[in-house]
Design a protein around this motif. Structure first.
Motif, mmCIF file in Angstrom:
data_model
loop_
_atom_site.group_PDB
_atom_site.id
_atom_site.type_symbol
_atom_site.label_atom_id
_atom_site.label_comp_id
_atom_site.label_asym_id
_atom_site.label_seq_id
_atom_site.Cartn_x
_atom_site.Cartn_y
_atom_site.Cartn_z
ATOM 1 N N GLN A 183 -5.224 2.139 -4.597
ATOM 2 C CA GLN A 183 -5.999 2.929 -4.488
ATOM 3 C C GLN A 183 -6.892 2.325 -6.234
ATOM 4 O O GLN A 183 -7.856 3.694 -6.108
ATOM 5 N N HIS A 184 -5.719 2.937 -6.999
ATOM 6 C CA HIS A 184 -6.427 2.888 -8.473
ATOM 7 C C HIS A 184 -7.623 1.475 -8.166
ATOM 8 O O HIS A 184 -8.715 1.785 -8.771
ATOM 9 N N ASP A 205 -10.125 12.664 -3.933
ATOM 10 C CA ASP A 205 -9.292 13.232 -4.512
ATOM 11 C C ASP A 205 -9.980 14.636 -4.983
ATOM 12 O O ASP A 205 -10.403 15.504 -5.059
ATOM 13 N N PRO A 253 0.551 2.587 -6.312
ATOM 14 C CA PRO A 253 -0.699 2.867 -6.535
ATOM 15 C C PRO A 253 -2.072 1.598 -6.558
ATOM 16 O O PRO A 253 -3.022 2.527 -6.493
ATOM 17 N N LEU A 267 -9.464 0.609 -5.198
ATOM 18 C CA LEU A 267 -10.535 1.503 -4.739
ATOM 19 C C LEU A 267 -11.238 2.157 -5.768
ATOM 20 O O LEU A 267 -12.759 2.245 -5.716
ATOM 21 N N LEU A 323 -9.774 -0.752 3.220
ATOM 22 C CA LEU A 323 -9.604 0.123 2.809
ATOM 23 C C LEU A 323 -10.376 1.213 2.946
ATOM 24 O O LEU A 323 -11.762 0.404 1.723
ATOM 25 N N LEU A 366 1.393 -1.189 0.386
ATOM 26 C CA LEU A 366 -0.012 -0.287 -0.118
ATOM 27 C C LEU A 366 0.744 1.046 -0.293
ATOM 28 O O LEU A 366 0.926 2.237 -0.919
ATOM 29 N N ALA A 379 -11.923 4.202 -0.088
ATOM 30 C CA ALA A 379 -10.967 5.431 -1.322
ATOM 31 C C ALA A 379 -11.472 7.019 -1.116
ATOM 32 O O ALA A 379 -12.477 6.675 0.177
#
Length: 131
Positions: free
Chosen positions: A67-68, A124, A64, A70, A119, A60, A121
């Protein structure tokens, strides 16, 4: 019936993923280069398989791909580095594909499933909401 789970491991020069079928049978290892296109292709494949991702905290922090995943709506769990290191050492596992298979099996063990962290999300702040 349990959903398919996928263990992800960061190996030298590549990502290694192993998907466990609902019956607990491991499919072949998937190796993806450390490029954005390869990460995207891996996430799309895992999404089409409906797999839940299990990765270590080290992955993690270093890559990345979680995160992609999620961002595309896949469920992801994170195993503490201490737990992963203890199981890897106790089982004497050195092959990244076998480590990925071990990570994929963690949610199937009730005692170890309790150690996984879900996790969420993270949106941004630079991205505008469309709806």
């Amino acid at each position: 019936m349990t959903p398919p789970t996928c263990g992800l491991v960061l190996a030298p020069r590549r990502l290694v993923a192993v998907v466990l079928a609902p019956g607990g049978v491991a499919r072949r290892a998937i190796r993806a280069a450390l490029t954005d296109d390869a990460r995207h292709g891996l996430v799309v494949y895992l999404g089409s398989a409906g797999a839940e991702i299990v990765a270590s905290e080290a992955l993690l922090r270093a890559d990345p791909v979680a995160q992609h995943a999620l961002a595309t709506g896949l469920a992801a769990g994170v195993a503490p580095d201490a737990l992963v290191a203890a199981v890897v050492r106790a089982a004497a596992i050195t092959d990244p594909a076998r480590i990925a298979a071990m990570l994929a099996r963690l949610p199937r063990v009730p005692l170890l499933r309790a150690q996984l962290r879900r996790l969420a999300a993270v949106s941004d702040p630079r991205q505008a909401q469309l709806l």
